[in-house]
Design an enzyme around this catalytic site. Sequence first.
Site, PDB file in Angstrom:
ATOM      1  N   TYR A 194       0.745  -1.181   0.101  1.00  0.00           N
ATOM      2  CA  TYR A 194       0.129  -0.024   0.024  1.00  0.00           C
ATOM      3  C   TYR A 194       0.884   1.343   0.076  1.00  0.00           C
ATOM      4  O   TYR A 194       0.391   2.227   0.034  1.00  0.00           O
ATOM      5  CB  TYR A 194      -0.997   0.002   1.134  1.00  0.00           C
ATOM      6  CG  TYR A 194      -1.949  -1.234   1.367  1.00  0.00           C
ATOM      7  CD1 TYR A 194      -2.401  -1.490   0.100  1.00  0.00           C
ATOM      8  CD2 TYR A 194      -1.904  -2.142   2.328  1.00  0.00           C
ATOM      9  CE1 TYR A 194      -3.606  -2.613  -0.116  1.00  0.00           C
ATOM     10  CE2 TYR A 194      -2.749  -3.244   2.101  1.00  0.00           C
ATOM     11  CZ  TYR A 194      -3.615  -3.427   1.082  1.00  0.00           C
ATOM     12  OH  TYR A 194      -4.636  -4.617   1.092  1.00  0.00           O
ATOM     13  N   HIS A 240      -8.701   1.572  -5.894  1.00  0.00           N
ATOM     14  CA  HIS A 240      -8.071   0.623  -4.926  1.00  0.00           C
ATOM     15  C   HIS A 240      -6.394   1.010  -5.346  1.00  0.00           C
ATOM     16  O   HIS A 240      -5.970   1.177  -6.394  1.00  0.00           O
ATOM     17  CB  HIS A 240      -7.980  -0.719  -4.924  1.00  0.00           C
ATOM     18  CG  HIS A 240      -9.585  -0.977  -4.825  1.00  0.00           C
ATOM     19  ND1 HIS A 240     -10.040  -1.183  -3.718  1.00  0.00           N
ATOM     20  CD2 HIS A 240     -10.564  -1.083  -5.826  1.00  0.00           C
ATOM     21  CE1 HIS A 240     -11.523  -1.516  -3.986  1.00  0.00           C
ATOM     22  NE2 HIS A 240     -11.759  -1.437  -5.070  1.00  0.00           N
TER      23      HIS A 240
HETATM   24  C1  DQA Z   1      -7.611  -2.137  -1.164  1.00  0.00           C
HETATM   25  C2  DQA Z   1      -7.653  -3.539  -1.560  1.00  0.00           C
HETATM   26  C3  DQA Z   1      -8.643  -4.365  -0.517  1.00  0.00           C
HETATM   27  O1  DQA Z   1      -8.514  -5.792  -1.223  1.00  0.00           O
HETATM   28  C4  DQA Z   1      -7.864  -4.512   0.829  1.00  0.00           C
HETATM   29  O2  DQA Z   1      -8.807  -5.002   1.435  1.00  0.00           O
HETATM   30  C5  DQA Z   1      -7.675  -3.261   1.290  1.00  0.00           C
HETATM   31  C6  DQA Z   1      -6.898  -1.824   0.174  1.00  0.00           C
HETATM   32  C7  DQA Z   1      -6.511  -1.004  -1.926  1.00  0.00           C
HETATM   33  O3  DQA Z   1      -6.590  -0.006  -1.877  1.00  0.00           O
HETATM   34  O4  DQA Z   1      -5.879  -1.771  -2.477  1.00  0.00           O
HETATM   35  O5  DQA Z   1      -7.978  -2.699   2.503  1.00  0.00           O
HETATM   36  O6  DQA Z   1      -9.006  -1.673  -1.103  1.00  0.00           O
END
Ligand code: DQA
Length: 196
Positions: free
Chosen positions: A33, A115
């Site tokens: 992330y 995402h």
């Molecule tokens: C997310 C991807 C999701 O699968 C995960 O549960 C997240 C972050 C992303 O920003 O990549 O918490 O939404």
Amino acid sequence: PFGIQHMTAKDLKILVAHGVNLDLLGQRQTHIYGKADLATLNQGLIDWAKHLQQQFRLSRLQLECFQTNVEAELLAKLSEQRWDGVLINPAAWTHTSVALADRLAGLSLTYVEVHLSNIAARESFRHHSYSAPGAAGVVYGLGLTSYTAGLTGLVARLALGDGALCPKSSGCLRIAPDYRPKCRRIWAKASSRTSG
Ligand code: DQA
């Protein structure tokens, strides 16, 4: 660069909604992330919104940034006021929440889902999104740029209308003619018809 000639005189209020666990941004699984925290992301979006306000000649573009780990709070926030649009990263609720998808649809919200990570390249339970089918668009895998790209698309859609992002509509020319050779051809045909 967006080729918009006239002020659209629109005053847009957009909710930026971050779902569960995004408060841990910058600390949590930084290899997936990234290292930026939520405050940095929100500030970046507020700065980007100033740029979009100018590019789309909006009279005003306001963002409200919100994060919660409580699903009911997110549902309440969505109906707190009549948002012009919502930029949402539902995080894990993407893959679990029929309730969230139902509420987004039930309120007839125009939203873009984003995402940070490439959910298509991760565990199979992340491949399905309940909310994606109702979205105006979905951007994933680009880190923080998923958000700026998503916000750009959302504002284009709100400022220019439904058809604006359809490649077959001449509307897309007003967004980025230089990047859409096919659109340019359609436009050239249309304008030779009208001028001839
Ligand atoms: C997310 C991807 C999701 O699968 C995960 O549960 C997240 C972050 C992303 O920003 O990549 O918490 O939404």
